[in-house]
Design an enzyme around this catalytic site. Structure first.
Site, PDB file in Angstrom:
ATOM      1  CB  CYS A   1      -3.287   0.802  -2.439  1.00 48.96           C
ATOM      2  SG  CYS A   1      -3.255   2.532  -2.884  1.00 48.96           S
TER       3      CYS A   1
ATOM      4  CB  CYS B   1      -9.149   5.410   0.648  1.00 45.37           C
ATOM      5  SG  CYS B   1      -7.455   5.686   1.234  1.00 45.37           S
ATOM      6  CB  THR B   2      -6.813   0.287   2.165  1.00 46.55           C
ATOM      7  OG1 THR B   2      -5.608   0.943   1.727  1.00 46.55           O
ATOM      8  CG2 THR B   2      -7.367  -0.564   1.044  1.00 46.55           C
ATOM      9  CG  HIS B   3      -4.609   5.283   4.387  1.00 46.68           C
ATOM     10  ND1 HIS B   3      -4.161   4.695   3.229  1.00 46.68           N
ATOM     11  CD2 HIS B   3      -3.494   5.712   5.043  1.00 46.68           C
ATOM     12  CE1 HIS B   3      -2.825   4.781   3.187  1.00 46.68           C
ATOM     13  NE2 HIS B   3      -2.407   5.389   4.274  1.00 46.68           N
TER      14      HIS B   3
ATOM     15  CB  THR C   1      -4.782   5.203  -5.152  1.00 42.95           C
ATOM     16  OG1 THR C   1      -5.635   5.750  -4.140  1.00 42.95           O
ATOM     17  CG2 THR C   1      -4.360   6.284  -6.104  1.00 42.95           C
TER      18      THR C   1
ATOM     19  CE1 TYR D   1       2.661   5.227  -3.287  1.00 46.88           C
ATOM     20  CE2 TYR D   1       1.379   3.479  -4.302  1.00 46.88           C
ATOM     21  CZ  TYR D   1       2.548   3.906  -3.712  1.00 46.88           C
ATOM     22  OH  TYR D   1       3.587   3.021  -3.557  1.00 46.88           O
TER      23      TYR D   1
ATOM     24  CG  ASP E   1      -1.779   1.259   1.329  1.00 49.26           C
ATOM     25  OD1 ASP E   1      -2.289   1.695   0.277  1.00 49.26           O
ATOM     26  OD2 ASP E   1      -1.951   1.821   2.436  1.00 49.26           O
ATOM     27  CB  SER E   2       0.211   4.780  -0.671  1.00 51.25           C
ATOM     28  OG  SER E   2      -0.910   4.916   0.177  1.00 51.25           O
TER      29      SER E   2
END
Ligand code: DGL
Length: 259
Positions: free
Chosen positions: A73, A183-185, A75, A42, A10-11
């Site tokens: 991610c 978004c995985t965050h 993105t 990203y 992931d970013s």
């Protein structure tokens, strides 16, 4: 083959939300996780830059002998997964905003989606949203600023809540009954999001679906681990302490790596 690790990138720290789902469903799989936090977010980069970073992460994970890669991610998935699949000969699992499940659940026919600019502007996202939004209104919101706050571990600060209110309140006024976290965050923001949303609005994310898909693909390719213990190596090219905070309930190895 089966003792080889699953690679996940992931970013930054967000993809740990996906790693947790994978670890819950597939506890015997060895994993290697790359947090490219030095290059986060990203979502504000061009498609070409996102492809190049995804390729670099993939090369590293392949060099570690990974049998499958999870692009944890949205993105990177929406901008780079077709390129990665065409170039490399192992299975890739991606994550895309769960607008299809949301379309099946919405009664008000209005769905909100919070995602990065990179995801919302990608060709893959446009393609998917065109197919499913027949008669359903999709209200898109770029979550600009949220990923950097999460990367700094500032999830529960006033600034984060204020930014979320700015992004979510217009969707609430529009009458959405589902909000997709693209978004995985963002799963780390769920407690705050819940405190802003009225009870009838559902929060939908794709973490569990990604873990299920990972299991299916491993099974299909006879790649499931056969052991009954596993090791988990996390690498970040930024702050180890921050990544540790997101994994505090897990006994995993976390190191700094320049990549
Ligand atoms: N976790 C990434 C995603 O799912 C965050 C992208 C970013 O770094 O902007 O989109």
């Amino acid at each position: 083959m089966s003792i080889q690790p699953i690679g996940i990138f992931d970013s930054g720290v967000g993809g740990t939300s996906i790693w947790k789902e994978i670890n819950k469903l597939l506890p015997y799989e060895h994993t290697i996780y790359l947090a490219d936090s030095k290059n986060a977010p990203y979502g504000e980069k061009s498609a070409e830059e996102i492809v190049a970073l995804s390729e670099k992460n993939t090369e590293y994970l392949l060099a570690q002998g990974c049998k499958l890669i999870v692009v944890a991610c949205n993105t990177a998935t929406t901008n780079a997964i077709s390129y990665l699949r065409a170039k490399y000969d192992i299975p890739f699992i991606g994550i895309e905003p769960a607008i299809k499940p949301a379309a099946l659940q919405t009664v008000s026919k209005k769905i909100g989606i919070l995602a990065t600019k990179g995801t919302l502007s990608s060709a893959l996202f446009h393609q998917t949203s065109k197919i499913i939004t027949n008669g359903i209104q999709l209200i898109e919101q770029n979550g600009e600023g949220l990923v950097p706050l999460i990367e700094q571990g500032r999830v529960f600060e006033t600034e984060t809540k204020q930014l979320l209110e700015k992004y979510l309140n217009p969707m609430i006024s529009e009458g959405v009954d589902c909000i997709v976290l693209g978004c995985t965050h963002y799963p780390y923001l769920i407690p705050i999001i819940k405190s802003i949303l009225p009870d009838h609005i559902q929060i939908i994310d794709s973490g569990e679906a990604v873990a299920k898909q990972t299991k299916n693909i491993l099974e299909k390719n006879s790649l499931l681990a056969k052991s009954n213990s596993s090791t988990h190596q996390f690498y970040t090219n930024a702050n180890v302490a921050t990544l540790k905070e997101f994994l505090r309930d897990y006994s995993v190895s976390i190191s700094h790596l320049d990549f």
